[in-house]
Design a protein around this motif. Structure first.
Motif, mmCIF file in Angstrom:
data_model
loop_
_atom_site.group_PDB
_atom_site.id
_atom_site.type_symbol
_atom_site.label_atom_id
_atom_site.label_comp_id
_atom_site.label_asym_id
_atom_site.label_seq_id
_atom_site.Cartn_x
_atom_site.Cartn_y
_atom_site.Cartn_z
ATOM 1 N N ASN A 43 75.573 126.317 55.395
ATOM 2 C CA ASN A 43 74.402 126.807 54.152
ATOM 3 C C ASN A 43 72.890 127.050 54.773
ATOM 4 O O ASN A 43 72.381 128.026 53.132
ATOM 5 N N ILE A 44 73.105 127.087 55.664
ATOM 6 C CA ILE A 44 71.515 128.554 56.080
ATOM 7 C C ILE A 44 71.691 129.632 55.345
ATOM 8 O O ILE A 44 70.944 129.873 55.281
ATOM 9 N N VAL A 45 73.076 129.601 56.248
ATOM 10 C CA VAL A 45 73.377 131.072 56.576
ATOM 11 C C VAL A 45 73.672 131.776 54.381
ATOM 12 O O VAL A 45 73.666 132.715 53.916
ATOM 13 N N GLY A 46 73.966 130.922 53.735
ATOM 14 C CA GLY A 46 74.385 131.132 52.048
ATOM 15 C C GLY A 46 73.073 131.547 51.652
ATOM 16 O O GLY A 46 72.874 131.233 50.849
ATOM 17 N N ALA A 47 72.396 130.264 52.439
ATOM 18 C CA ALA A 47 70.713 130.466 51.727
ATOM 19 C C ALA A 47 70.185 131.880 51.673
ATOM 20 O O ALA A 47 69.571 132.828 51.237
ATOM 21 N N ALA A 48 70.551 132.803 53.277
ATOM 22 C CA ALA A 48 70.196 133.655 53.673
ATOM 23 C C ALA A 48 70.340 134.659 52.529
ATOM 24 O O ALA A 48 69.659 136.055 52.515
ATOM 25 N N VAL A 49 72.092 134.401 52.385
ATOM 26 C CA VAL A 49 72.662 136.260 52.032
ATOM 27 C C VAL A 49 72.606 135.703 50.920
ATOM 28 O O VAL A 49 73.680 135.858 49.931
ATOM 29 N N GLU A 50 72.040 134.786 49.841
ATOM 30 C CA GLU A 50 72.602 134.189 48.499
ATOM 31 C C GLU A 50 72.185 135.795 47.819
ATOM 32 O O GLU A 50 71.782 136.716 47.593
ATOM 33 N N GLY A 51 73.385 136.267 46.321
ATOM 34 C CA GLY A 51 73.726 136.863 46.124
ATOM 35 C C GLY A 51 73.791 138.012 46.140
ATOM 36 O O GLY A 51 74.098 139.482 45.953
ATOM 37 N N THR A 88 79.841 135.178 68.350
ATOM 38 C CA THR A 88 80.018 136.164 67.076
ATOM 39 C C THR A 88 81.163 137.051 68.115
ATOM 40 O O THR A 88 81.061 137.328 69.328
ATOM 41 N N PRO A 89 82.563 137.649 67.385
ATOM 42 C CA PRO A 89 83.363 137.946 67.637
ATOM 43 C C PRO A 89 82.941 139.759 68.334
ATOM 44 O O PRO A 89 82.147 140.036 67.700
ATOM 45 N N GLN A 90 83.737 140.025 69.962
ATOM 46 C CA GLN A 90 83.487 141.309 69.994
ATOM 47 C C GLN A 90 83.028 142.621 68.456
ATOM 48 O O GLN A 90 84.558 142.278 68.316
ATOM 49 N N GLY A 91 82.198 143.401 69.066
ATOM 50 C CA GLY A 91 82.227 144.133 67.543
ATOM 51 C C GLY A 91 81.441 144.350 66.535
ATOM 52 O O GLY A 91 80.476 144.833 65.877
ATOM 53 N N GLU A 92 80.794 142.535 66.381
ATOM 54 C CA GLU A 92 80.374 142.687 65.484
ATOM 55 C C GLU A 92 78.840 142.313 65.870
ATOM 56 O O GLU A 92 78.747 141.796 66.729
ATOM 57 N N ASN A 93 77.676 142.798 65.318
ATOM 58 C CA ASN A 93 76.839 142.347 64.986
ATOM 59 C C ASN A 93 75.265 141.620 64.383
ATOM 60 O O ASN A 93 75.644 142.115 63.003
ATOM 61 N N MET A 94 75.328 140.252 65.162
ATOM 62 C CA MET A 94 74.670 139.500 64.115
ATOM 63 C C MET A 94 73.182 138.724 64.336
ATOM 64 O O MET A 94 72.702 137.396 64.350
ATOM 65 N N GLN A 95 72.331 139.568 64.441
ATOM 66 C CA GLN A 95 71.259 139.327 64.895
ATOM 67 C C GLN A 95 70.931 138.429 63.884
ATOM 68 O O GLN A 95 69.903 138.517 64.080
ATOM 69 N N LEU A 96 70.885 138.955 62.350
ATOM 70 C CA LEU A 96 70.337 138.726 61.859
ATOM 71 C C LEU A 96 70.254 136.645 61.842
ATOM 72 O O LEU A 96 68.886 136.443 61.289
ATOM 73 N N PHE A 97 71.257 137.307 62.518
ATOM 74 C CA PHE A 97 71.370 134.849 62.923
ATOM 75 C C PHE A 97 71.188 134.818 64.010
ATOM 76 O O PHE A 97 71.799 133.863 64.283
ATOM 77 N N ASP A 98 70.434 135.430 64.772
ATOM 78 C CA ASP A 98 69.635 135.231 66.460
ATOM 79 C C ASP A 98 69.088 133.800 66.223
ATOM 80 O O ASP A 98 69.309 132.824 67.301
ATOM 81 N N ASP A 99 68.373 133.427 65.560
ATOM 82 C CA ASP A 99 67.673 132.006 65.496
ATOM 83 C C ASP A 99 68.738 130.496 64.207
ATOM 84 O O ASP A 99 67.950 129.697 64.714
ATOM 85 N N LEU A 100 69.751 131.110 64.262
ATOM 86 C CA LEU A 100 70.747 130.187 63.429
ATOM 87 C C LEU A 100 70.874 128.601 65.053
ATOM 88 O O LEU A 100 71.021 128.048 63.664
ATOM 89 N N PRO A 101 71.545 129.490 66.085
ATOM 90 C CA PRO A 101 71.265 127.648 66.945
ATOM 91 C C PRO A 101 70.083 126.536 66.622
ATOM 92 O O PRO A 101 69.845 125.767 66.345
ATOM 93 N N GLN A 102 69.240 127.173 66.989
ATOM 94 C CA GLN A 102 67.516 126.909 66.363
ATOM 95 C C GLN A 102 67.394 125.839 65.643
ATOM 96 O O GLN A 102 67.113 124.622 64.753
#
Length: 152
Positions: A43-51, A88-102
């Motif tokens: 849900n956090i991710v969905g709200a961050a990338v809405e649209g 994150t799977p090898q080769g993928e960069n998800m820096q946008l969600f570094d704070d997702l665990p917190q």
């Protein structure tokens, strides 16, 4: 970035009085806890990338990579210390969600607090609390990182 989640259960559920954690008694509840955390993260991710529909599936998959890895069982009581992290799977960069665990961990504990007071907040957390074995009379949750407490 990963955060620590500590959970302590007290009561007379199987194993608690002996300071042990019974997989038979707590296994379903722990599965529900992880599912609730992942739903919150989605849900956090969905709200961050809405649209941004072309990317939503990929980001939602990242939220499903969130995990709770048990580091240790609490010896003087019954519970555990776990690491909430995203893999994150090898080769993928998800820096946008570094704070997702917190962020997901904070919302999880807020929902546990609300649901335990009878205020409906999150169905996944409600399932977790209902799945706890009969005999759990007290619960303590702490989310922290490097000595800094985020939520208790």
């Amino acid at each position: 970035m990963a955060v620590k989640l500590e959970i302590v259960w007290e009561g007379d559920a199987p194993g608690l009085q002996e300071h042990r954690l019974s997989l038979g008694a707590f296994g379903d509840a722990l599965t529900c806890l992880l599912a609730a955390l992942r739903r919150i993260a989605t849900n956090i991710v969905g709200a961050a990338v809405e649209g941004e529909t072309a990317e939503v599936g990929r980001f939602a998959n990242a939220a499903r990579q969130l995990d709770i890895q048990i580091e240790g069982i609490k010896g003087n009581c019954s519970g555990f210390t776990g690491l909430v992290s995203i893999h994150t799977p090898q080769g993928e960069n998800m820096q946008l969600f570094d704070d997702l665990p917190q962020a997901a961990g904070m919302q999880l504990l807020e929902a546990v607090e609300s649901e335990s007071k009878g205020t409906l907040k999150n169905v996944g957390v409600r399932r977790y609390l209902r799945a706890l074995p009969i005999g759990v009379h007290r619960q303590v949750y702490v989310l922290h990182q490097n000595g800094r407490e985020f939520k208790r």
